[in-house]
Scaffold this active site. Structure first.
Site, short mmCIF file in Angstrom:
data_model
loop_
_atom_site.label_atom_id
_atom_site.label_comp_id
_atom_site.label_asym_id
_atom_site.label_seq_id
_atom_site.Cartn_x
_atom_site.Cartn_y
_atom_site.Cartn_z
N ASP A 69 4.37 1.27 13.00
CA ASP A 69 3.80 -0.08 13.02
C ASP A 69 4.68 -1.10 13.76
OD1 ASP A 69 1.61 0.80 11.54
OD2 ASP A 69 2.62 0.38 9.67
N ASP B 107 0.81 -1.22 0.00
CA ASP B 107 0.00 0.00 0.00
C ASP B 107 0.84 1.27 0.00
OD1 ASP B 107 0.85 -0.51 2.58
OD2 ASP B 107 -1.12 -0.30 3.49
#
Ligand SMILES: *[C@@H]1O[C@H](CO)[C@@H](O)[C@H](O)[C@H]1NC(C)=O
Ligand SMILES: *[C@@H]1O[C@H](CO)[C@@H](O)[C@H](O)[C@H]1NC(C)=O
Ligand SMILES: *[C@@H]1O[C@H](CO)[C@@H](O)[C@H](O)[C@H]1NC(C)=O
Ligand SMILES: *[C@@H]1O[C@H](CO)[C@@H](O)[C@H](O)[C@H]1NC(C)=O
Length: 839
Positions: free
Chosen positions: A466, A58
């Site tokens: 993340d 992404d």
């Protein structure tokens, strides 16, 4: 030769030459993390060429699979002007001519990305691309990015492609291999679902668009357009599955599904003459609490609900979907987000009549795991242990699932963090014990927020979104673990203490429930101690630690600037604007530097108060402040109008000639022993690029090349290595960390490489500013659990009573108790302060 090089050569003569810049060849390699580190929304095998497969990400481009299970990146040439190429919303590999590959790219459909999307067309399996710019935006990092594929090549007439757009732009068709596109207005619904209609940013309230396009290859014959096409759309208020029997001229709704559930994948099983459809009540990738798996029998025109689970077992939607082309009737589907206790996948060998799953409950909390877990290629990936003691391994955000069309044993699936898969899938049906192996080797998808190459200890520490961050003691070997004592969902800032360089501070991104976000390591990042002076529920920003390691200065845009000494409670620094760029002096403990707006600030009282000492030209925003580690008062500041240097504590600054904008900057080892450090800059010096100066900014060499664009300049970080001349680290927003070393002599160019590749620097600067706000959305609410590894210093000889909770228990000059009351351990925070923290 990449098309970039060709284009650059053609454009070179037209680009005005602002400033003569040399270039130097560098070798660029990824710092190996090895497990991906971000969301993998799509994995696609070519049905005609054995072993040909691609993965899309992404925010970090696309990759091609190699025969040894490693992956090769395809879009590393994307530079600042083309950073949105790294958002890959759809991928199609041509079933007729496998040399052809198409990528639908673009990062956001709202203002965060100023540029329209494009179809990147390759005729050599991704070695080179030609863009076909679309008249609308594409959102590779938007909600629903795991649906798909939105892009498909007609298997009977491969000049024809369909692309399903977002934002209400509908379905588009090309008849010339993707070069030109026209809207297909006949599709009855364009996908109107909005993940959050109340969002005003254009992100969560964007219309979901067309979810997938699937040709029925059996409906036509080679050489003419395939008549039957299936399209799923992101709509949950009416029909969301459509079929055309006339090559896309007219459409009819497919009956028999629950239209509250949106189609995510539509996969044809040619031998069964059926279409499988996975659905979820959310568009993903994070959500979904209900859904179904359907099978449409094309012959009979009937829809069957073949959902693998029901009742209380069904508390998720479905995403990843695959059929085994060698074994008609073998189908697999993934729970898109089975957040608790772990992801799951389901397999049927009888066309969906009966199912088995990857795990089930023996008796709670014991799970039967019908797999063996192998994360040897990226040991930091797992397993994670939840608070209730359950080990999680399988993953989440499982939108990508594929079975090799030439090898029934070979399968891959994508998660929010990596790719797993294996080579013994048929064991599922026999001994029912498949291997789940981390197979993301070569994929580096982290969004890098901070890099630190300290003067002693490991070469590099990284802070990533993340993931927590890593100590990279060997740049070519995947680290075994993330930073310990993790309370964060990402690390945004790192710094070291100049006089005590093994002392390192970090700041994390967490939410209120994650607790303390400042931590200090006494041993170059091997162990970390939470800073109990930092407030709960406050996160993000940048940190600086004083030369002796006792004072931490913390700047964030949401919580202003705060300071703390000896891990006491942080107090507000009212003399600095929120979000100011900050730096500590590396020699004098009491000196800190800062920049904000057009001003430079100095503190000589340990960060308690700052005084504006001078203006930075006509700047209106400061990116970074860095300091020469050997010379107090020798500072560099990068701003939106250039690069500034002071050798007198910021009393006066010199604007570096030829630099019109600079983002991340860093100092590295000098060219000659005892010389001035090399200056590294991500900057516009005649063009946007990556530069090194060995003479304090008088002359520059460009060190990145046409094959290494590094994406968005303003989102990236650069860090020079203080021990190896020329060595530099570049942290990207989606393609992990690169390290570069000199590989040739400096070439003083005329109009060649340096100026060439940058044709759109004006649009790039606007893109980069908006970019940083949005990188949050890569993936994963990474619920990594915490194996608390607070290191306690053994306190053998106790002087008197034990110290109470959070009291001091050691440090230079400390004469009090060195043991703690029961339940607490004495932990070294820095050379001056040890504290009793919960053990
Ligand atoms: C269809 O989906 C909605 C929303 O998830 C659910 O409430 C409803 O029960 C479903 N209908 C059927 C027939 O399953
Ligand atoms: C589809 O329906 C036809 C006609 O009822 C039936 O003969 C065929 O077996 C079905 N196919 C599958 C895969 O169930
Ligand atoms: C699966 O195989 C592994 C490796 O051979 C073994 O350790 C494990 O116990 C097996 N698990 C089951 C459920 O059979
Ligand atoms: C910078 O400030 C420090 C601390 O006040 C001082 O010792 C030093 O001399 C100053 N350097 C210059 C060049 O003014």
């Amino acid at each position: 030769m990449r098309w970039l090089t060709l284009l650059s050569t053609l454009l070179a003569s037209a680009v005005p030459f602002v400033h003569a810049v040399s270039s130097q060849a560098y070798t660029w390699k990824n710092v190996k993390i090895g497990g991906g580190g971000g969301f993998i929304p799509g994995i696609i095998f070519n049905p005609s060429q054995k072993g040909l497969a691609y993965a899309r990400t992404d925010i970090g481009g696309a990759y091609k699979l190699n025969s040894d299970d490693t992956w090769t990146p395809l879009l590393d040439f994307a530079d600042n002007a083309r950073w949105n190429y790294w958002g890959v919303d759809a991928l199609a590999t041509d079933p007729v001519d496998p040399t052809r590959l198409y990528l639908a790219t673009g990062m956001y459909t709202n203002s965060w990305d100023p540029n329209n999307g494009q179809i990147l067309i390759s005729t050599d399996q991704g070695q080179t691309f030609t863009p076909s710019v679309l008249p609308f935006k594409v959102g590779g990092n938007m909600p629903g990015r795991g649906m798909g594929e939105r892009l498909a090549v007609d298997p009977n007439s491969n000049n024809i492609l369909f692309f399903g757009a977002r934002s209400g732009n509908g379905l588009w068709k090309s008849t010339d291999h993707g070069t030109t596109w026209a809207k297909v207005s006949s599709l009855p619904d364009v996908g109107t679902y909005e993940a959050d209609p109340t969002d005003t940013t254009g992100y969560n309230n964007d219309k979901q668009g067309v979810a997938f396009v699937t040709f029925d290859s059996t409906s036509g014959s080679s050489g003419t357009a395939t008549p039957r096409i299936f399209v799923g759309v992101g709509t949950n208020t009416g029909s969301n599955l459509f079929m055309s029997n006339d090559a896309g001229s007219t459409w009819s709704a497919l009956p028999g599904t629950n239209s509250s559930w949106m189609p995510h994948k539509g996969v044809l099983s040619p031998a069964e003459h059926s279409l499988y459809i996975s659905t979820s009540d959310g568009s993903g990738p994070y959500d979904g609490t209900l859904g179904a798996l359907y099978k449409y029998n094309i012959t009979s025109g009937t829809m069957a609900n073949i959902t693998p689970v029901s009742g209380g077992d069904l508390y998720f939607g479905f995403g990843g979907l695959a059929v085994d082309l060698q074994k008609p009737g073998t189908v697999m589907v993934a729970a898109l987000n089975c957040w608790w206790p772990d992801g799951n996948a389901f397999r049927s060998t009888d066309g969906g009549q009966t199912w088995t799953r990857l795990w089930d409950w023996a008796s709670y909390p014991t799970m039967n795991r019908f797999y063996t877990y192998d994360d040897s290629l990226a040991p930091w990936l797992g397993p994670d242990v939840t608070a209730s003691g359950i080990v999680t391994q399988i993953g989440w955000m499982m939108e990508a699932l594929a079975i090799d069309p030439f090898d029934s044993n070979h399968w891959l699936y994508g998660t929010g963090a990596t790719i797993y898969g294996g080579h013994d899938l048929l064991k599922w049906d026999t001994t029912r014990n498949v291997t789940i192996k981390s197979l993301a080797d070569g994929i580096e998808e982290t969004a890098v927020q901070a890099l630190l190459s300290p003067p002693t200890g490991p070469s590099l520490l990284s802070g990533l979104l993340d993931e927590e961050g890593f100590v990279h003691s060997n740049l070519n070997v995947a680290p075994s673990s993330e930073f310990a004592t993790s309370t964060s969902t990402g690390i945004t800032g790192l710094d070291y203490a100049g006089n005590s360089p093994a002392t390192i501070v970090r700041v994390g991104n967490g939410d209120a429930s994650d607790g303390k976000q400042i931590a200090i390591s006494p041993d170059s990042g091997t162990t970390w101690n939470l800073d109990y002076g930092s407030p709960d529920g406050v996160s993000g920003g940048k940190v600086a630690i004083s030369a002796d390691g006792d004072i931490v200065l913390w700047s964030s845009s949401s919580n202003g600037v705060q300071v703390s000494q000896y891990t006491n409670a942080f107090t507000t620094v009212s003399t600095l604007p929120a979000g100011a760029a900050i730096a500590s002096d590396k020699k004098v403990d009491s000196i800190f530097y800062a920049g904000s707006g057009s001003s430079f600030y100095l503190s000589t009282d340990g960060g308690k108060t700052f005084t504006a000492t001078s203006k930075l030209g006509s700047s209106s925003s400061v990116s970074k402040v860095i300091v020469n580690p050997s010379v107090t008062g020798d500072v560099w500041v990068s701003t939106d109008t250039g690069l500034f240097h002071s050798t007198n504590n910021g009393t006066t600054f010199t604007a570096i000639s030829g630099v019109t904008q600079a983002w991340s900057i860093s100092l590295g080892a000098p060219a000659t022993t005892g010389g001035y450090p090399a200056v590294f800059a991500i900057a516009n010096i005649g063009s946007v690029g990556y530069f090194r100066s060995d003479d304090q900014g008088s002359t520059w060499v460009q060190i990145n090349d046409a094959a290494h664009g590094f994406g968005s300049a303003g989102a990236n970080v650069i860090s020079g290595d203080p021990r190896i001349y020329g060595r530099v680290y570049v942290g990207t927003n989606g393609r992990g960390i690169f390290y570069g070393d000199t590989a040739g002599t400096t070439v003083t160019s005329s109009a060649s490489a340096s100026s060439s590749s940058h044709t759109t620097s004006s649009s790039s600067s606007s893109s980069s500013s908006s970019k940083t706000t949005s990188s949050m959305s890569t993936s994963s609410s990474h619920t990594t659990s915490t194996v608390s590894s607070t290191s306690s210093s053994p306190s053998t000889s106790s002087t008197g009573a034990a110290q109470g909770a959070y009291g001091q228990c050691g440090g230079n000059g400390w004469t009090g108790a060195t043991t703690c009351v029961s339940g607490y351990s004495c932990v070294v925070q820095n050379a001056y302060y040890s504290q009793c923290v919960p053990s």
